[in-house]
Design a protein around this motif. Sequence first.
Motif, PDB file in Angstrom:
ATOM      1  N   TYR A   6       0.830  -1.206   0.000  1.00 26.36           N
ATOM      2  CA  TYR A   6       0.000   0.000   0.000  1.00 26.36           C
ATOM      3  C   TYR A   6       0.859   1.248   0.000  1.00 26.36           C
ATOM      4  N   LEU A   7       0.274   2.336  -0.467  1.00 25.68           N
ATOM      5  CA  LEU A   7       0.864   3.660  -0.324  1.00 25.68           C
ATOM      6  C   LEU A   7       0.142   4.312   0.847  1.00 25.68           C
ATOM      7  N   PHE A  22       3.522   0.860   2.801  1.00 24.65           N
ATOM      8  CA  PHE A  22       3.085   0.090   3.967  1.00 24.65           C
ATOM      9  C   PHE A  22       2.856  -1.352   3.541  1.00 24.65           C
ATOM     10  N   ILE A  23       3.463  -2.278   4.282  1.00 24.83           N
ATOM     11  CA  ILE A  23       3.318  -3.702   4.017  1.00 24.83           C
ATOM     12  C   ILE A  23       2.745  -4.357   5.263  1.00 24.83           C
ATOM     13  N   GLY A  34       2.279  -3.392  10.455  1.00 26.13           N
ATOM     14  CA  GLY A  34       3.204  -3.937   9.475  1.00 26.13           C
ATOM     15  C   GLY A  34       4.458  -3.099   9.396  1.00 26.13           C
ATOM     16  N   ASN A  35       5.101  -3.151   8.249  1.00 32.73           N
ATOM     17  CA  ASN A  35       6.348  -2.414   8.044  1.00 32.73           C
ATOM     18  C   ASN A  35       6.131  -1.236   7.114  1.00 32.73           C
ATOM     19  N   ILE A  36       6.883  -0.180   7.382  1.00 35.42           N
ATOM     20  CA  ILE A  36       6.862   1.039   6.581  1.00 35.42           C
ATOM     21  C   ILE A  36       8.239   1.204   5.947  1.00 35.42           C
ATOM     22  N   ILE A  37       8.255   1.531   4.658  1.00 37.91           N
ATOM     23  CA  ILE A  37       9.481   1.909   3.957  1.00 37.91           C
ATOM     24  C   ILE A  37       9.311   3.364   3.558  1.00 37.91           C
ATOM     25  N   ARG A  53       9.458  -0.984  11.678  1.00 33.62           N
ATOM     26  CA  ARG A  53       8.971  -2.346  11.858  1.00 33.62           C
ATOM     27  C   ARG A  53       7.852  -2.359  12.905  1.00 33.62           C
ATOM     28  N   ASN A  54       6.851  -3.185  12.681  1.00 39.74           N
ATOM     29  CA  ASN A  54       5.704  -3.290  13.591  1.00 39.74           C
ATOM     30  C   ASN A  54       4.995  -1.950  13.768  1.00 39.74           C
TER      31      ASN A  54
END
Length: 152
Positions: A6-7, A22-23, A34-37, A53-54
Amino acid sequence: MSRTIYLAVFSNGPKPAHQAVFIPTGDAATGKKGNIIHVTGNPATGFFLEFKRNYDFEFEDRKYQVVTLVQVNAQYIRDTVGNGEPSTDTIARDRLESVATVVSPPGPSPNPFGSLALNCQNWMRDYVERLVVEGLVPSSAGLIMESAPRLL
């Protein structure tokens, strides 16, 4: 097997919205954890890559919007739950994160308050383009990026 990424678009007041990938952990359809990049920083001092993370939207105070970006092969994603507590780092742990490490974050802008100053949105577009070039996501991801909110 595929996973949805996701964005996430976060309000930044009158300034351009903050964007991140967002994963959700385990690809839960209603998952808010979830995780954010993303890259963090500002145009005056520059930006740096960060993995959250988390990350849990339940504790997000800012206005935000989550938009489906694309489906990716699950082999490119590694859930990093650890002890379940939120954490941040700069060490790539899967293929999507590894690609993020080769996309340079914007440095300090000579005119940080100007309309041409680079920000996290510029990096996010470059990152998604790199994912397309690497063959990890379809080109439709670029169209989603083009239509994403710039302000929230």
